[in-house]
Design a protein around this motif. Structure first.
Motif, PDB file in Angstrom:
ATOM      1  N   SER A 157     -16.439   1.581   1.678  1.00  0.00           N
ATOM      2  CA  SER A 157     -15.574   2.640   2.202  1.00  0.00           C
ATOM      3  C   SER A 157     -15.998   3.169   3.569  1.00  0.00           C
ATOM      4  O   SER A 157     -15.172   3.738   4.292  1.00  0.00           O
ATOM      5  CB  SER A 157     -15.508   3.800   1.207  1.00  0.00           C
ATOM      6  OG  SER A 157     -16.799   4.324   0.963  1.00  0.00           O
ATOM      7  N   SER A 158     -17.246   2.972   3.947  1.00  0.00           N
ATOM      8  CA  SER A 158     -17.716   3.514   5.223  1.00  0.00           C
ATOM      9  C   SER A 158     -17.290   2.679   6.426  1.00  0.00           C
ATOM     10  O   SER A 158     -17.371   3.155   7.561  1.00  0.00           O
ATOM     11  CB  SER A 158     -19.246   3.632   5.206  1.00  0.00           C
ATOM     12  OG  SER A 158     -19.841   2.350   5.063  1.00  0.00           O
ATOM     13  N   PHE A 159     -16.820   1.440   6.207  1.00  0.00           N
ATOM     14  CA  PHE A 159     -16.501   0.618   7.382  1.00  0.00           C
ATOM     15  C   PHE A 159     -15.252  -0.255   7.231  1.00  0.00           C
ATOM     16  O   PHE A 159     -14.744  -0.755   8.238  1.00  0.00           O
ATOM     17  CB  PHE A 159     -17.698  -0.278   7.744  1.00  0.00           C
ATOM     18  CG  PHE A 159     -18.060  -1.291   6.692  1.00  0.00           C
ATOM     19  CD1 PHE A 159     -17.488  -2.556   6.700  1.00  0.00           C
ATOM     20  CD2 PHE A 159     -18.984  -0.985   5.702  1.00  0.00           C
ATOM     21  CE1 PHE A 159     -17.840  -3.495   5.734  1.00  0.00           C
ATOM     22  CE2 PHE A 159     -19.334  -1.915   4.738  1.00  0.00           C
ATOM     23  CZ  PHE A 159     -18.771  -3.171   4.758  1.00  0.00           C
ATOM     24  N   VAL A 160     -14.737  -0.486   6.021  1.00  0.00           N
ATOM     25  CA  VAL A 160     -13.593  -1.383   5.903  1.00  0.00           C
ATOM     26  C   VAL A 160     -12.283  -0.660   6.207  1.00  0.00           C
ATOM     27  O   VAL A 160     -12.189   0.566   6.091  1.00  0.00           O
ATOM     28  CB  VAL A 160     -13.492  -2.017   4.493  1.00  0.00           C
ATOM     29  CG1 VAL A 160     -14.706  -2.847   4.179  1.00  0.00           C
ATOM     30  CG2 VAL A 160     -13.244  -0.956   3.438  1.00  0.00           C
ATOM     31  N   VAL A 161     -11.302  -1.434   6.601  1.00  0.00           N
ATOM     32  CA  VAL A 161      -9.935  -0.934   6.781  1.00  0.00           C
ATOM     33  C   VAL A 161      -9.124  -1.443   5.590  1.00  0.00           C
ATOM     34  O   VAL A 161      -8.910  -2.655   5.463  1.00  0.00           O
ATOM     35  CB  VAL A 161      -9.315  -1.447   8.087  1.00  0.00           C
ATOM     36  CG1 VAL A 161      -7.881  -0.939   8.229  1.00  0.00           C
ATOM     37  CG2 VAL A 161     -10.160  -1.037   9.283  1.00  0.00           C
ATOM     38  N   PRO A 162      -8.678  -0.561   4.700  1.00  0.00           N
ATOM     39  CA  PRO A 162      -7.908  -1.030   3.535  1.00  0.00           C
ATOM     40  C   PRO A 162      -6.490  -1.415   3.939  1.00  0.00           C
ATOM     41  O   PRO A 162      -5.765  -0.621   4.548  1.00  0.00           O
ATOM     42  CB  PRO A 162      -7.917   0.184   2.601  1.00  0.00           C
ATOM     43  CG  PRO A 162      -8.135   1.360   3.480  1.00  0.00           C
ATOM     44  CD  PRO A 162      -8.944   0.890   4.654  1.00  0.00           C
ATOM     45  N   VAL A 163      -6.105  -2.633   3.621  1.00  0.00           N
ATOM     46  CA  VAL A 163      -4.768  -3.127   3.931  1.00  0.00           C
ATOM     47  C   VAL A 163      -4.216  -3.837   2.698  1.00  0.00           C
ATOM     48  O   VAL A 163      -4.945  -4.177   1.759  1.00  0.00           O
ATOM     49  CB  VAL A 163      -4.772  -4.097   5.134  1.00  0.00           C
ATOM     50  CG1 VAL A 163      -5.197  -3.377   6.404  1.00  0.00           C
ATOM     51  CG2 VAL A 163      -5.687  -5.282   4.861  1.00  0.00           C
ATOM     52  N   SER A 164      -2.908  -4.070   2.725  1.00  0.00           N
ATOM     53  CA  SER A 164      -2.285  -4.763   1.592  1.00  0.00           C
ATOM     54  C   SER A 164      -1.042  -5.484   2.057  1.00  0.00           C
ATOM     55  O   SER A 164      -0.511  -5.224   3.143  1.00  0.00           O
ATOM     56  CB  SER A 164      -1.938  -3.779   0.473  1.00  0.00           C
ATOM     57  OG  SER A 164      -0.896  -2.904   0.886  1.00  0.00           O
ATOM     58  N   LEU A 165      -0.580  -6.393   1.214  1.00  0.00           N
ATOM     59  CA  LEU A 165       0.711  -7.044   1.392  1.00  0.00           C
ATOM     60  C   LEU A 165       1.696  -6.360   0.456  1.00  0.00           C
ATOM     61  O   LEU A 165       1.292  -5.757  -0.547  1.00  0.00           O
ATOM     62  CB  LEU A 165       0.600  -8.537   1.068  1.00  0.00           C
ATOM     63  CG  LEU A 165      -0.337  -9.328   1.991  1.00  0.00           C
ATOM     64  CD1 LEU A 165      -0.579 -10.725   1.431  1.00  0.00           C
ATOM     65  CD2 LEU A 165       0.240  -9.424   3.400  1.00  0.00           C
ATOM     66  N   PRO A 166       3.004  -6.394   0.754  1.00  0.00           N
ATOM     67  CA  PRO A 166       3.969  -5.655  -0.059  1.00  0.00           C
ATOM     68  C   PRO A 166       3.929  -6.030  -1.542  1.00  0.00           C
ATOM     69  O   PRO A 166       3.957  -7.214  -1.897  1.00  0.00           O
ATOM     70  CB  PRO A 166       5.317  -6.041   0.567  1.00  0.00           C
ATOM     71  CG  PRO A 166       4.982  -6.439   1.959  1.00  0.00           C
ATOM     72  CD  PRO A 166       3.639  -7.090   1.883  1.00  0.00           C
ATOM     73  N   VAL A 167       3.838  -5.023  -2.408  1.00  0.00           N
ATOM     74  CA  VAL A 167       3.875  -5.192  -3.866  1.00  0.00           C
ATOM     75  C   VAL A 167       4.820  -4.143  -4.431  1.00  0.00           C
ATOM     76  O   VAL A 167       4.731  -2.964  -4.076  1.00  0.00           O
ATOM     77  CB  VAL A 167       2.471  -5.030  -4.494  1.00  0.00           C
ATOM     78  CG1 VAL A 167       2.561  -5.070  -6.021  1.00  0.00           C
ATOM     79  CG2 VAL A 167       1.526  -6.112  -3.997  1.00  0.00           C
ATOM     80  N   ASP A 168       5.725  -4.566  -5.311  1.00  0.00           N
ATOM     81  CA  ASP A 168       6.664  -3.646  -5.945  1.00  0.00           C
ATOM     82  C   ASP A 168       6.217  -3.405  -7.376  1.00  0.00           C
ATOM     83  O   ASP A 168       6.440  -4.237  -8.262  1.00  0.00           O
ATOM     84  CB  ASP A 168       8.083  -4.235  -5.917  1.00  0.00           C
ATOM     85  CG  ASP A 168       9.137  -3.234  -6.381  1.00  0.00           C
ATOM     86  OD1 ASP A 168       8.752  -2.190  -6.944  1.00  0.00           O
ATOM     87  OD2 ASP A 168      10.337  -3.495  -6.195  1.00  0.00           O
ATOM     88  N   CYS A 169       5.553  -2.276  -7.604  1.00  0.00           N
ATOM     89  CA  CYS A 169       5.022  -1.973  -8.932  1.00  0.00           C
ATOM     90  C   CYS A 169       6.111  -1.646  -9.953  1.00  0.00           C
ATOM     91  O   CYS A 169       5.826  -1.549 -11.154  1.00  0.00           O
ATOM     92  CB  CYS A 169       4.037  -0.801  -8.855  1.00  0.00           C
ATOM     93  SG  CYS A 169       2.557  -1.165  -7.880  1.00  0.00           S
ATOM     94  N   GLY A 170       7.348  -1.488  -9.500  1.00  0.00           N
ATOM     95  CA  GLY A 170       8.440  -1.175 -10.418  1.00  0.00           C
ATOM     96  C   GLY A 170       9.160  -2.397 -10.950  1.00  0.00           C
ATOM     97  O   GLY A 170      10.084  -2.271 -11.756  1.00  0.00           O
ATOM     98  N   VAL A 171       8.738  -3.595 -10.521  1.00  0.00           N
ATOM     99  CA  VAL A 171       9.401  -4.831 -10.942  1.00  0.00           C
ATOM    100  C   VAL A 171       8.348  -5.804 -11.465  1.00  0.00           C
ATOM    101  O   VAL A 171       7.282  -5.958 -10.872  1.00  0.00           O
ATOM    102  CB  VAL A 171      10.173  -5.477  -9.763  1.00  0.00           C
ATOM    103  CG1 VAL A 171      10.872  -6.755 -10.212  1.00  0.00           C
ATOM    104  CG2 VAL A 171      11.165  -4.485  -9.178  1.00  0.00           C
ATOM    105  N   ASP A 172       8.666  -6.460 -12.575  1.00  0.00           N
ATOM    106  CA  ASP A 172       7.744  -7.440 -13.139  1.00  0.00           C
ATOM    107  C   ASP A 172       7.573  -8.625 -12.202  1.00  0.00           C
ATOM    108  O   ASP A 172       8.494  -8.990 -11.459  1.00  0.00           O
ATOM    109  CB  ASP A 172       8.243  -7.941 -14.499  1.00  0.00           C
ATOM    110  CG  ASP A 172       8.139  -6.882 -15.583  1.00  0.00           C
ATOM    111  OD1 ASP A 172       7.354  -5.935 -15.393  1.00  0.00           O
ATOM    112  OD2 ASP A 172       8.830  -7.001 -16.611  1.00  0.00           O
ATOM    113  N   GLY A 173       6.395  -9.243 -12.265  1.00  0.00           N
ATOM    114  CA  GLY A 173       6.121 -10.400 -11.421  1.00  0.00           C
ATOM    115  C   GLY A 173       6.874 -11.640 -11.864  1.00  0.00           C
ATOM    116  O   GLY A 173       7.304 -11.755 -13.015  1.00  0.00           O
TER     117      GLY A 173
END
Length: 264
Positions: free
Chosen positions: A157-173
């Protein structure tokens, strides 16, 4: 006293035993490491692809050994600037394994609440401030990845940049029958294998032009793997799952069986 069996009889017995032992499947040891019948070597890049992005993957100790669908072996044969770290968390002792500098950010690709969309981060960050980045991923089941994320945050947490790719938690995979890139069904729409996540991220992080080529090369390997797996599942006889009954339902049935016929 019984005499020893004649050599011819012993040999025949040995042959019979050998015939009863099922032969092992041939494996491509010098290439992808998969069974020869589903060898992916023709789909792999002729040589590992060079990238300006350093990809570092903390993978759960069981990720490869207990998961025949792991994409890590294919990743290792597809990218040259890749480091695999086995373990359940990253600690300060892991610092030498993760290159850091003011102009080379470390991006933690994980769908956490505070993670910025990777595409938006790339658009808002000047090229000079994101040259030669390090892309850090966590590989395992979704439960394992969440545990690895929580255990590693005190150090990261002291140095990383948290990033993500789009995820829709309201729809099943999607399942592998709904998408040509899904190795196994994810919990939410947008959840993907480690290999696909790396490919999508490199498209955004690599210099313009080369990112799309790298992504395409990796996606083609993944498509071939999923096609082999889908074909195998389609031809495999599926046993019906035994429905687990609750204790209260069993007791109710037992009570009904003890009633006279007229009780209906």
């Amino acid at each position: 006293m019984d005499s020893d069996p004649l050599p011819s009889v012993a040999a025949a017995a040995g042959d019979a035993t050998a015939d009863q032992t099922p032969p092992r499947r041939a494996v491509c040891h010098s290439g992808c490491g998969r069974p020869s019948s589903v060898c992916l070597c023709p789909y792999l890049p002729p040589s590992p692809l060079p990238t300006s992005t350093a990809v570092v993957i903390l993978h759960h100790p069981h990720a490869v050994r207990r998961n025949p669908l792991s994409t890590l072996p294919l990743l290792a044969r597809s990218l040259s600037n890749l480091r695999l770290i086995p373990g359940r968390r990253l600690l300060p002792s892991s610092a030498p394994l993760i290159a850091r500098s003011p102009s080379s950010p470390v991006l933690l690709l994980f769908p956490s609440p505070d993670a910025a969309d990777l595409a938006s981060w790339c658009r808002s960050t000047p090229p000079a401030a994101r040259a030669n980045p390090t892309l850090l991923l966590l590989d395992g089941t979704w439960k394992q990845a969440k545990e690895m994320h929580a255990a590693s945050l005190p150090f990261l947490s002291s140095f990383v940049v948290p990033v993500s790719l789009p995820v829709d938690c309201g729809v099943d995979g999607d399942s592998m029958f709904e998408s040509e890139l899904v190795v196994r069904k994810g919990p939410h729409k947008g959840c993907m294998s480690t290999m696909e996540a790396v490919a999508r991220a490199l498209r955004l992080l690599e210099p313009e032009g080369s990112g799309a080529e790298i992504e395409q090369a990796m996606v083609e390997v993944l498509q071939a793997m999923v096609a082999f797996q889908a074909k195998h599942v389609q031809h495999r006889p599926m046993k019906p799952r035994v429905k687990m009954r609750k204790k209260k339902d069993i007791k109710k049935e037992e009570g009904m069986n003890g009633m006279p016929d007229w009780c209906g």
